[in-house]
Design a protein around this motif. Structure first.
Motif, mmCIF file in Angstrom:
data_model
loop_
_atom_site.group_PDB
_atom_site.id
_atom_site.type_symbol
_atom_site.label_atom_id
_atom_site.label_comp_id
_atom_site.label_asym_id
_atom_site.label_seq_id
_atom_site.Cartn_x
_atom_site.Cartn_y
_atom_site.Cartn_z
ATOM 1 N N THR A 112 0.867 -1.183 0.000
ATOM 2 C CA THR A 112 0.000 0.000 0.000
ATOM 3 C C THR A 112 0.898 1.226 0.000
ATOM 4 O OG1 THR A 112 -1.748 -1.143 1.233
ATOM 5 C CG2 THR A 112 -1.813 1.254 1.224
ATOM 6 N N PHE A 113 0.701 2.105 -0.981
ATOM 7 C CA PHE A 113 1.583 3.270 -1.100
ATOM 8 C C PHE A 113 0.856 4.396 -1.818
ATOM 9 C CE2 PHE A 113 2.267 0.200 -4.435
ATOM 10 C CZ PHE A 113 2.253 0.930 -5.612
ATOM 11 N N PRO A 114 1.258 5.650 -1.566
ATOM 12 C CA PRO A 114 0.621 6.788 -2.225
ATOM 13 C C PRO A 114 1.125 6.958 -3.662
ATOM 14 C CG PRO A 114 2.323 7.568 -0.750
ATOM 15 C CD PRO A 114 2.261 6.078 -0.556
ATOM 16 N N VAL A 115 0.244 7.396 -4.523
ATOM 17 C CA VAL A 115 0.559 7.634 -5.933
ATOM 18 C C VAL A 115 0.014 9.003 -6.323
ATOM 19 C CG1 VAL A 115 0.247 6.816 -8.308
ATOM 20 C CG2 VAL A 115 0.430 5.163 -6.432
ATOM 21 N N HIS A 116 0.796 9.769 -7.047
ATOM 22 C CA HIS A 116 0.348 11.064 -7.541
ATOM 23 C C HIS A 116 -0.037 10.963 -9.005
ATOM 24 C CE1 HIS A 116 2.375 13.865 -4.361
ATOM 25 N NE2 HIS A 116 1.549 12.997 -3.833
ATOM 26 N N GLY A 117 -1.226 11.485 -9.317
ATOM 27 C CA GLY A 117 -1.616 11.575 -10.715
ATOM 28 C C GLY A 117 -1.060 12.843 -11.335
ATOM 29 N N GLU A 118 -1.032 12.884 -12.651
ATOM 30 C CA GLU A 118 -0.445 14.039 -13.334
ATOM 31 C C GLU A 118 -1.243 15.305 -13.055
ATOM 32 O OE1 GLU A 118 1.393 15.024 -17.739
ATOM 33 O OE2 GLU A 118 -0.410 13.796 -17.618
ATOM 34 N N ASP A 119 -2.575 15.181 -13.023
ATOM 35 C CA ASP A 119 -3.411 16.359 -12.839
ATOM 36 C C ASP A 119 -4.037 16.439 -11.454
ATOM 37 O OD1 ASP A 119 -3.022 17.142 -15.521
ATOM 38 O OD2 ASP A 119 -4.553 15.704 -16.166
ATOM 39 N N SER A 120 -3.846 15.384 -10.648
ATOM 40 C CA SER A 120 -4.470 15.374 -9.315
ATOM 41 C C SER A 120 -3.506 14.769 -8.303
ATOM 42 C CB SER A 120 -5.766 14.563 -9.334
ATOM 43 O OG SER A 120 -5.530 13.273 -9.864
ATOM 44 N N PRO A 121 -2.526 15.566 -7.833
ATOM 45 C CA PRO A 121 -1.527 15.048 -6.901
ATOM 46 C C PRO A 121 -2.159 14.428 -5.654
ATOM 47 C CG PRO A 121 -0.945 17.242 -7.676
ATOM 48 C CD PRO A 121 -2.335 16.981 -8.142
ATOM 49 N N GLY A 122 -1.664 13.250 -5.294
ATOM 50 C CA GLY A 122 -2.093 12.610 -4.073
ATOM 51 C C GLY A 122 -3.472 12.000 -4.133
ATOM 52 N N ALA A 123 -4.025 11.804 -5.342
ATOM 53 C CA ALA A 123 -5.402 11.337 -5.439
ATOM 54 C C ALA A 123 -5.534 9.827 -5.481
ATOM 55 C CB ALA A 123 -6.058 11.928 -6.677
ATOM 56 N N LEU A 124 -4.444 9.091 -5.447
ATOM 57 C CA LEU A 124 -4.519 7.643 -5.617
ATOM 58 C C LEU A 124 -3.828 6.894 -4.478
ATOM 59 C CD1 LEU A 124 -3.475 7.445 -9.395
ATOM 60 C CD2 LEU A 124 -5.792 7.289 -8.501
ATOM 61 N N THR A 125 -4.357 5.682 -4.218
ATOM 62 C CA THR A 125 -3.687 4.733 -3.336
ATOM 63 C C THR A 125 -3.291 3.538 -4.186
ATOM 64 O OG1 THR A 125 -4.933 5.404 -1.396
ATOM 65 C CG2 THR A 125 -3.917 3.238 -1.329
ATOM 66 N N GLY A 126 -2.005 3.170 -4.138
ATOM 67 C CA GLY A 126 -1.510 2.078 -4.961
ATOM 68 C C GLY A 126 -1.449 0.760 -4.209
ATOM 69 N N HIS A 127 -1.742 -0.345 -4.917
ATOM 70 C CA HIS A 127 -1.630 -1.701 -4.380
ATOM 71 C C HIS A 127 -1.040 -2.607 -5.455
ATOM 72 C CE1 HIS A 127 -4.035 -0.781 -0.848
ATOM 73 N NE2 HIS A 127 -5.044 -0.364 -1.596
ATOM 74 N N GLY A 128 -0.610 -3.777 -5.035
ATOM 75 C CA GLY A 128 -0.280 -4.821 -5.995
ATOM 76 C C GLY A 128 -1.561 -5.533 -6.426
#
Length: 837
Positions: A112-128
């Motif tokens: 579980t880790f944070p992911v930044h989108g190009e147009d929406s920083p900090g809007a995603l949570t990453g998983h495998g």
């Protein structure tokens, strides 16, 4: 001696209930405090959170989320666990071993880790993507991701305006890169728990690529083991544990899995234990101390009755039995009734901590019979002990002597009491000296002993202190009218009564002032250091973290002299205190640039060394931390990084603003792989305009940033004020209770004054002057104890003297005076009215 209620005890309670009302109230309040703190203490021990993300994985493999210290004690080596500031991870390769045990269906490394989108920083949570096996997530379109691909949840796809086959640019700990959208998915229950690191939007990556994107190559947050149909959970857990023997990984089942998901549980337990255990211990001592004083006062007020009983043939044994039996009649009922509001206070207090985020919402308050039984038992033992001690002398002396002492107050306190009181003064003075020469937690721990010992001294030497106070304040009252002079004379000749009234006010003032002004002192110094320490013209923040290249982008803006990003976290530092070693959570900042660049945007007030040398294996620390750890320039400071990794960097600079600013400063690269989020929290910029910085996050100036940081300290302030309210409020009720008891006991005296010609107004004015004398003496003594306690504590913690806001102190003093006046005049009016005076 039989404690069965005898006729004397039953008659006393039945025909003179007013005499026991004050004792009943004191014991009820004591039970309230003990029950409330006991419930919170029990909750801290039994607290757990149910597994949510891992609900469908009966066995979870994870690293120990605590750093452990073994200390030598009288009972042998004792291990203490301290929760880690961040997640400790396990070798992802252990999944293969876990998957091969009997009964295991799958073993999936979880990320579980944070992911930044190009147009929406900090809007995603990453998983495998492999986590879909236990979270319930399912593809709605497309296929599972391979390297360089991503599956987006509905919210993420909608925000990115992307579909299957499109390319989205995402930023992770591995850098910024384009990912082909291989599919869209509906998040399952395990992936919709909470809002994660980046809100409700989720992205899934290939399992082989996920640990690199998370910034922890080869490591997983945990390994979720699912079971084959019919497999026994306990057998599966035992098999997994045996397969992983020697790896250091823990095998968890049941609610223990929840602690892997929610790291707030460990800190919630610490908070509950601090309030229910540490503060609860002090509160219980204060409650016992106050209740015992009230019981002793109640017994002492009936000295004349005991003397008459002795004169008509009652034996010492009968007197002692009567006192003990009275305790049995009053204490249990008071304790049981006190438990009910105690449970209510615990519920309210617990809910407030959850509302402020100190305790996870999933934790439930545990209420059992143990703390309630303890509350009733403490009250009963207190009443028995205090009653027997106070009734010991009336029971053993001769009847004639008893009648004489009932008429005239003894001038000299007992030898044992005086010796113990002087010993308490000596011990408190010695501890004050220790606190003055100590620093950090040593100063705080020693100061706690100071206030307790001086309070004990006030209780033991109360009559002597009361005579001194009566003599000093009496000089002022002698210049007044007849009522004032009579009040001064009464106070001098009834020192024991005066002492019983002063002690609770001293207690309320000392504890409330110590707790509240400790916070105001720390906050004052921290605010000054923060205000003086941030020299940047602009401060940029983002709730989910700044872009990885934020400092570089800001540095390229027109007119910018320096731009440094800060990653805020904590490290655990071994600190010696009280002869034992503990781990202290210490605020830490990881800086993106050099120490020279940092000096352009932040003034740490460097006392020794230079920030220019801060880099790999080299750190700067605050002087208070240096003193607490006995570390100097050039020494190695052993510490635990946020994920529990041990390190021993060299100290290359010591600075003075580590209370308002982080106490440890290290380079950002030293934290790589040891924190969950790779994105900085704050960007400090010197020069230039704010407008070009707006795309990076919220831009404010140094004063706005300082204000926001002070708001973040609200829970600490609230906790201190709550403890002060509980202790101060309890002591205030005890003070009012005691004053009412003393006034009601003086009804004969008050009516005698009326019979010899005093007007009702003169009697009430006399009592008003007495109440002001009691309040002034209590406030003065309480203030002295608080200052003796706070001065060495604050010198050790902040290097400054205590900061006492004048209006706040005036409010405390005025409250004490108002309560004292009301507690004396209202029952006096009623007593005079009842007599038709």
């Amino acid at each position: 001696m039989s404690l069965k209620p005898n006729g004397l005890a039953r008659a006393a309670v039945r025909f003179k209930p007013a005499s026991f009302a004050g004792t009943f109230v004191a014991l009820l309040m004591s039970a309230l405090i003990v029950a409330a703190c006991g419930v919170l203490l029990e909750t801290s021990i039994r607290a757990s959170v149910p597994a949510e993300r891992y609900a469908n994985a009966p066995v979870v493999v994870a690293a120990d989320q605590s750093a452990r210290v073994v200390a030598d004690t009288v009972d042998g080596p004792e291990e203490t666990a301290y929760p880690l500031p961040d997640t400790a991870r396990v070798d992802a390769g252990l999944a293969a071993k876990a998957a091969g045990v009997p009964g295991a269906a799958t073993a999936v490394p979880d990320f579980t880790f944070p992911v930044h989108g190009e147009d929406s920083p900090g809007a995603l949570t990453g998983h495998g993507w492999g986590s879909h096996a236990f979270t319930g997530t399912a593809l709605s379109k497309g296929a599972a991701p391979h390297a360089g691909e991503v599956v987006l949840g509905a919210d993420a796809a909608r925000t990115a305006k992307a579909g299957v086959g499109d390319t989205v640019v995402l930023e992770t700990a591995g850098g910024r890169a384009g990912f082909r959208v291989s599919g869209l998915a509906e998040a399952g229950a395990g992936d919709t728990v909470g809002e994660g690191a980046g809100g409700g939007a989720t992205a899934w990556f290939a399992d082989a690529e996920a640990p690199v994107l998370a910034g922890h190559p080869g490591q997983a947050d945990a390994i979720a083991v699912t079971a084959k149909d019919g497999a026994d959970t306990d057998a599966l857990a035992a098999a997994v544990e045996q397969a992983l023997t020697g790896t250091g990984a823990q095998t968890l089942t049941g609610d223990d899995r929840g602690e892997v998901e929610d790291h707030g549980l460990a800190y919630g337990k610490e908070t509950l234990f601090a309030i229910g255990g540490s503060f609860g211990g002090i509160a219980t001592l204060v409650a016992v101390f106050t209740a015992a004083g009230t019981v002793a006062l109640s017994v002492g007020q009936r000295t004349r009755e005991f003397a008459l009983l002795r004169a008509v043939g009652a034996t010492p044994r009968q007197i002692r039995r009567a006192v003990a039996a009275e305790a049995l009649l009053v204490a249990p009922l008071a304790g049981l009734l006190g438990c009910l509001p105690g449970i209510g206070l615990a519920h309210w207090w617990f809910g407030q901590m959850q509302d402020r985020g100190a305790v996870p919402e999933a934790v439930e308050l545990h209420v059992s019979g143990f703390p309630l039984l303890a509350a009733v038992g403490v009250g009963l033992l207190t009443a028995l002990g205090a009653g027997l001690a106070a009734g010991r002398r009336p029971a053993k002396i001769k009847p004639g002597q008893a009648l004489a002492e009932a008429s005239v107050e003894r001038l000299r306190p007992g030898v044992v009491r005086t010796v113990l009181g002087l010993a308490a003064v000596g011990g408190g003075s010695a501890l004050a000296g220790v606190a003055a020469s100590a620093a950090g937690s040593d100063a705080a721990n020693a100061s706690l002993g100071v206030v307790m010992l001086f309070m004990l001294a006030v209780a033991l030497l109360g009559p002597i202190l009361a005579r001194v106070c009566a003599a000093l304040f009496g000089l002022l009252l002698r210049g007044g009218d007849a009522s004032a002079s009579l009040a001064a004379a009464n106070s001098r000749t009834n020192a024991r009564r005066l002492a019983s009234a002063i002690t609770p006010i001293v207690l309320a003032m000392a504890f409330a002032s110590t707790l509240v002004f400790m916070h105001t002192s720390e906050s004052h110094v921290a605010s000054e250091q923060l205000r003086d320490g941030i020299t940047a013209d602009h401060v940029v923040t983002a709730p989910a973290g700044l872009p990885a290249d934020a400092a570089d982008r800001a540095a390229r803006a027109p007119g910018v002299d320096a731009a440094v990003s800060l990653l805020d976290t904590q490290v655990l530092v071994p600190v010696r205190g009280g002869g034992e070693t503990s781990l202290q959570g210490t605020a830490t900042q990881g800086i993106s640039g050099s120490g020279a660049e940092l000096a352009k945007v932040q003034d740490l007030d460097v006392r020794e060394g230079s920030l220019d040398r801060v880099g790999e294996g080299r750190i700067a620390i605050d002087r208070t931390l240096a003193t607490a750890t006995d570390t100097g320039l050039g020494d190695k400071l052993p510490l635990y990084l946020p994920d529990g990794t041990k390190a021993a960097p060299e100290v290359v600079a010591v600075y003075g603003r580590g209370l308002g600013l982080p106490a440890v400063t290290m380079d950002r690269a030293s934290l790589d792989g040891h924190v969950t989020s790779a994105f900085a929290d704050t960007l400090l910029v010197s020069g230039g305009d704010a407008e070009p910085l707006a795309p990076l996050g919220e831009v404010t100036d140094a004063s706005g940033y300082a204000l926001a940081q002070n708001v973040d300290r609200e829970f600490g302030a609230w906790a201190n004020y709550m403890m002060a309210a509980v202790l101060g409020g309890f002591a205030a009720v005890a003070a009012v209770n005691t004053l009412v008891m003393t006034v009601l006991d003086r009804r004969r005296e008050l009516n005698t004054l009326r019979l010899v010609g005093s007007t009702r107004r003169q009697v009430l004015r006399m009592l008003g002057w007495e109440s002001l004398l009691v309040s002034a003496a209590g406030v003065a003594l309480g203030t002295a104890i608080a200052m003796i306690t706070l001065t060495p504590m604050m010198r050790g913690l902040t290097g400054e003297f205590p900061h006492v806001p004048p209006l706040l102190y005036a409010a405390f003093a005025a409250t004490a005076a108002a309560l004292g006046l009301a507690a004396v005049t209202l029952p006096a009016r009623a007593a005079l009215r009842d007599r038709g005076a």
